[in-house]
Scaffold this active site. Structure first.
Site, short mmCIF file in Angstrom:
data_model
loop_
_atom_site.label_atom_id
_atom_site.label_comp_id
_atom_site.label_asym_id
_atom_site.label_seq_id
_atom_site.Cartn_x
_atom_site.Cartn_y
_atom_site.Cartn_z
N GLY A 14 0.82 -1.05 0.07
CA GLY A 14 0.11 -0.06 0.11
C GLY A 14 0.91 1.26 0.12
O GLY A 14 0.32 2.41 0.22
N SER A 15 2.08 1.24 -0.40
CA SER A 15 2.85 2.60 -0.45
C SER A 15 2.26 3.55 -1.54
O SER A 15 2.45 4.64 -1.30
CB SER A 15 4.49 2.30 -0.67
OG SER A 15 4.77 1.50 -2.01
N ASN A 16 1.61 2.92 -2.58
CA ASN A 16 1.17 4.16 -3.49
C ASN A 16 -0.05 4.38 -3.03
O ASN A 16 -0.53 5.77 -3.32
CB ASN A 16 0.84 3.25 -4.94
CG ASN A 16 2.07 2.97 -5.79
OD1 ASN A 16 2.32 4.25 -6.35
ND2 ASN A 16 2.63 1.99 -5.77
N HIS A 107 1.80 0.08 -13.37
CA HIS A 107 2.50 -1.01 -13.57
C HIS A 107 3.86 -0.82 -13.48
O HIS A 107 4.46 0.23 -14.18
CB HIS A 107 2.02 -1.64 -14.69
CG HIS A 107 2.63 -2.78 -15.37
ND1 HIS A 107 2.16 -4.10 -14.72
CD2 HIS A 107 3.50 -3.12 -15.97
CE1 HIS A 107 2.94 -5.18 -15.02
NE2 HIS A 107 3.79 -4.85 -15.92
C1 GAR Z 1 3.68 -1.26 -7.18
O1 GAR Z 1 5.09 -1.29 -7.55
C2 GAR Z 1 3.13 -1.47 -8.49
O2 GAR Z 1 3.59 -1.14 -9.73
C3 GAR Z 1 2.82 -2.95 -8.61
O3 GAR Z 1 2.96 -3.49 -7.54
C4 GAR Z 1 3.37 -2.70 -6.49
C5 GAR Z 1 2.54 -2.31 -5.43
O4 GAR Z 1 3.21 -1.60 -4.21
N1 GAR Z 1 1.73 -3.54 -9.45
C6 GAR Z 1 1.78 -4.25 -10.35
O5 GAR Z 1 2.53 -5.20 -10.33
C7 GAR Z 1 0.36 -4.85 -11.04
N2 GAR Z 1 0.70 -5.62 -12.16
P1 GAR Z 1 2.44 -1.01 -3.09
O6 GAR Z 1 1.63 -1.84 -2.49
O7 GAR Z 1 3.43 -0.49 -2.13
O8 GAR Z 1 1.94 0.41 -3.66
#
Ligand code: GAR
Length: 187
Positions: A14-16, A107
């Site tokens: 969930g950092s995004n 992505h």
């Molecule tokens: C992110 O880096 C995103 O680009 C990737 O998962 C990560 C989630 O990080 N998404 C994919 O690979 C989708 N195919 P987060 O949970 O820390 O935001």
């Protein structure tokens, strides 16, 4: 400014999500995060929903009628825009059609290269020179909708998967909010 009621879908860290929450708290940012949906009851990212008092819902995608539960909640919270932020589940055709051009995904590659999973290990195996991230509209085909924003960096010889992930995510924290601003700029 009337902010778009937005749902963020997550599966993991969930950092995004955290980054989008902090942007959405600015008065001139076009979205308000009204709901968080996860398919993973143990997703660490849920703590950010809790911390900022955003309603969150766990949807068990193993159940037959899970799609209805998603649609019901999107309606309940009057959601008009959806961000997929590390949501590791394919969105159904039905949902894509109901929210046409209203669902975006981030992505960790320079699409159309390296669609799908395990992007970093495949890039290293392929001896890629460049990596990056892409924000795009979600269409019926995996990682294939039209691009909104893309950010690039050059891979160093000693970059491993972990370093690539870190470098990519640093760019993601810029790309995702930029893409959202771009979409709603003229609205
Ligand atoms: C992110 O880096 C995103 O680009 C990737 O998962 C990560 C989630 O990080 N998404 C994919 O690979 C989708 N195919 P987060 O949970 O820390 O935001």
């Amino acid at each position: 400014m009337v902010k778009k009621k937005t749902c963020v879908f997550i599966s993991g860290e969930g950092s995004n999500l955290k980054n989008l929450i902090s942007h959405s708290r600015k008065s001139n940012f076009p979205i308000k995060i009204s709901l968080v949906i996860t398919n993973n009851i143990n997703a660490k990212g849920i703590i950010f929903a809790k911390k900022y008092k955003i309603p969150f819902i766990f949807i068990n995608t193993k159940l037959k009628n899970y799609e209805n539960k998603i649609l019901f909640n999107l309606k309940k919270y009057k959601i008009t825009f959806i961000c997929l932020a590390g949501y590791m589940k394919i969105i159904s055709k039905n949902l894509v059609n109901k929210y046409q051009n209203k669902i975006i995904n981030i992505h960790p590659s320079l699409l159309p290269r390296f669609k799908g999973l395990d992007t970093f290990s495949r890039m290293l195996k392929n001896k890629e020179k460049k990596a990056g991230c892409t924000v795009h509209f979600v269409s019926e085909k995996l990682d294939s909708g039209s691009k909104i924003t893309q950010k690039i960096f050059f891979i160093d010889d000693n970059d491993d998967e972990l370093i690539l992930k870190k470098k990519t995510q640093t760019l993601e924290y810029k790309a995702f909010p930029e893409a959202i601003i771009k979409i709603f700029r003229n609205n």
